[in-house]
Design a protein around this motif. Structure first.
Motif, mmCIF file in Angstrom:
data_model
loop_
_atom_site.group_PDB
_atom_site.id
_atom_site.type_symbol
_atom_site.label_atom_id
_atom_site.label_comp_id
_atom_site.label_asym_id
_atom_site.label_seq_id
_atom_site.Cartn_x
_atom_site.Cartn_y
_atom_site.Cartn_z
ATOM 1 N N GLU A 181 0.663 -0.690 -0.024
ATOM 2 C CA GLU A 181 0.081 -0.147 -0.262
ATOM 3 C C GLU A 181 0.900 1.619 -0.106
ATOM 4 O OE1 GLU A 181 -3.373 0.909 -0.729
ATOM 5 O OE2 GLU A 181 -3.370 -1.012 -0.893
ATOM 6 N N GLY A 237 1.338 5.849 -2.302
ATOM 7 C CA GLY A 237 1.723 6.755 -1.710
ATOM 8 C C GLY A 237 3.361 7.632 -2.018
ATOM 9 N N SER A 293 3.141 9.270 -5.426
ATOM 10 C CA SER A 293 1.495 10.479 -5.302
ATOM 11 C C SER A 293 3.327 11.556 -4.816
ATOM 12 C CB SER A 293 0.975 10.640 -4.065
ATOM 13 O OG SER A 293 0.384 11.866 -4.020
ATOM 14 N N ARG A 302 -8.176 3.623 -5.517
ATOM 15 C CA ARG A 302 -7.405 4.535 -4.692
ATOM 16 C C ARG A 302 -7.414 6.120 -5.460
ATOM 17 N NH1 ARG A 302 -5.355 -0.154 -5.086
ATOM 18 N NH2 ARG A 302 -4.987 -1.528 -3.341
ATOM 19 N N GLN A 345 -8.891 8.342 -5.606
ATOM 20 C CA GLN A 345 -9.788 9.572 -4.240
ATOM 21 C C GLN A 345 -8.611 9.779 -4.064
ATOM 22 O OE1 GLN A 345 -13.473 8.933 -2.806
ATOM 23 N NE2 GLN A 345 -14.478 8.875 -4.822
ATOM 24 N N LYS A 346 -7.599 8.819 -3.094
ATOM 25 C CA LYS A 346 -6.790 9.189 -2.423
ATOM 26 C C LYS A 346 -5.385 9.688 -3.222
ATOM 27 C CE LYS A 346 -4.452 7.319 1.751
ATOM 28 N NZ LYS A 346 -4.579 5.787 2.569
ATOM 29 N N TYR A 347 -5.596 9.324 -3.531
ATOM 30 C CA TYR A 347 -4.481 9.973 -4.753
ATOM 31 C C TYR A 347 -4.946 10.731 -5.728
ATOM 32 C CZ TYR A 347 -1.849 7.032 -1.097
ATOM 33 O OH TYR A 347 -1.609 6.043 0.110
#
Length: 295
Positions: free
Chosen positions: A171, A175, A178, A199, A201-203
Motif C-alpha cells: 500500500e 503514496g 504520489s 485509490r 480519490q486518495k491520490y
C-alpha cells in the motif's frame, strides 16, 4: 469502462469465496492453507482463488472433499520459508523465480496465461508528456521504477539494469508515487485498473500512462509444500481438466477480459525484454496456455 463498478464486483467475489472457505466442512479430507492478501484493498488473489476452487471441485469425485483455510498475511520471502515447512501455509500462488522452483513443488500451469508480464505504468499526471516521448527500453531505464522489495519483477528488473526504488509495503508504494519518490509504478494489466480505481480519490495526481507497455516474461504458478504432494497432484489434475474442458479459459477471460480490452495493447508501444530468473520448462511451448496481444 466504469472502474468504480469493477471494484465492488471484485470485492464481493472475494468475500463470497472467503465465506465459502470458512464454511467448508470440518471433516474435509484435503486442507489447503493459504496466506491472506496484503491489505483489505488487495483483490489480486480473487481470480487465482476462484481458479483453485474450481479445480478442486473438478476433482472431488477422485479425491473427495476439501477445505481452504486462510492463515495470515505474509510477504514473499517469508512465504517461501513457511511453504517449505508446510505448517502455517501449504499452498501459495506467485510469479515464479528459480529458488521457488528449486525448493517447493511447482505446478507448471500459467494460471494468468502470462498476463502479469505485460506491465502498464501508474505515474503522476504531470509526467504524461514525458512518458509519451519514450521510444525504447534504455530511455525507460533512465527513470526510477517503484516496486515491492521482495517481488519477482523487482529482482528481474534490477538484474536488467532498471533503476529501482523498492519498499516492503504494498500500500505504501502508491503514496510513494504520489510523493514523487519514484517516476512510475509498473503494474500488470490484471492489477492496474482496480488499483487505480480504488485509490484515485486518495491520490488524485495518479494516472495510468496510455501509450506504453513493458513486457517481461513472468508466469504465475501455484506452489505447494514438499510435505503435501497429494495436494499438488490434485491441483495439477484439476487445472488440466479445466484446460481440456474449456473452463480454464472461460474463467480467465471472465475475470480479465475487461482489463485486456481497456489496456488495448495493439495501440501501445510494447517495450520487450527478457527475464533472467525464469527456468526453462516445456510449458512455454504450449501456445494455447499463454496470452498474446493479438488475443
Amino acid at each position: 469502462m466504469n472502474f468504480d463498478r469493477a471494484i465492488p464486483e471484485a470485492f464481493i467475489a472475494t468475500l463470497f469465496l472467503c465465506l465459502a472457505f470458512i464454511l467448508a466442512p470440518a471433516h474435509a479430507d484435503d486442507l489447503y492453507k493459504i496466506a491472506l492478501p496484503q491489505s483489505e484493498q488487495d483483490v489480486r488473489a480473487s481470480y487465482p482463488l476462484a481458479l483453485l476452487e474450481s479445480a478442486l471441485k473438478k476433482t472431488e469425485r477422485t479425491y473427495g472433499s476439501y477445505q481452504i483455510q486462510f492463515t495470515e498475511q505474509m510477504r514473499r520471502n517469508r512465504a517461501l520459508v513457511e511453504l517449505v515447512k508446510g505448517e502455517s501455509i501449504n499452498v501459495h500462488v506467485a510469479p515464479t523465480r528459480t529458488e521457488w522452483e528449486e525448493k517447493v513443488i511447482t505446478i507448471y500451469f500459467p494460471v494468468r496465461k502470462g498476463l502479469l508480464g505485460y506491465r502498464l505504468f501508474l505515474i503522476n499526471s504531470e509526467d504524461l508528456d514525458e512518458f509519451s516521448k519514450i521510444q525504447n527500453i534504455e530511455e525507460l531505464k533512465a527513470l526510477r521504477a517503484g516496486l515491492g522489495s521482495q517481488w519477482s519483477i523487482t529482482k528481474a528488473m534490477r538484474s536488467l539494469g532498471f533503476k529501482i526504488i523498492d519498499a516492503p509495503d504494498y500500500e505504501g508504494l502508491f503514496g510513494m508515487l504520489s510523493e514523487r519518490r519514484f517516476d512510475y509504478f509498473p503494474r500488470g494489466i490484471n492489477e492496474i485498473y482496480n488499483e487505480y480505481s480504488n485509490r484515485r480519490q486518495k491520490y488524485p495526481s495518479m494516472a495510468i500512462e496510455p501509450t506504453k507497455s513493458l513486457y517481461i516474461p513472468l508466469p504465475t504458478y501455484f506452489f505447494v509444500s514438499p510435505n503435501a504432494p497429494r495436494l499438488a497432484k490434485r491441483i495439477k489434475e484439476g487445472f488440466w481438466i479445466m484446460h481440456d474442458d474449456g473452463s480454464f479459459s472461460e474463467l480467465f477471460y471472465s475475470y480479465n477480459q475487461r482489463f485486456i480490452k481497456e489496456a488495448n495493447l495493439r495501440t501501445r508501444t510494447i517495450l520487450r525484454t527478457s527475464n533472467p530468473h525464469i527456468p526453462k520448462h516445456p510449458i512455454f511451448d504450449k501456445p494455447d496456455l499463454w496470452f498474446t496481444p493479438e488475443d
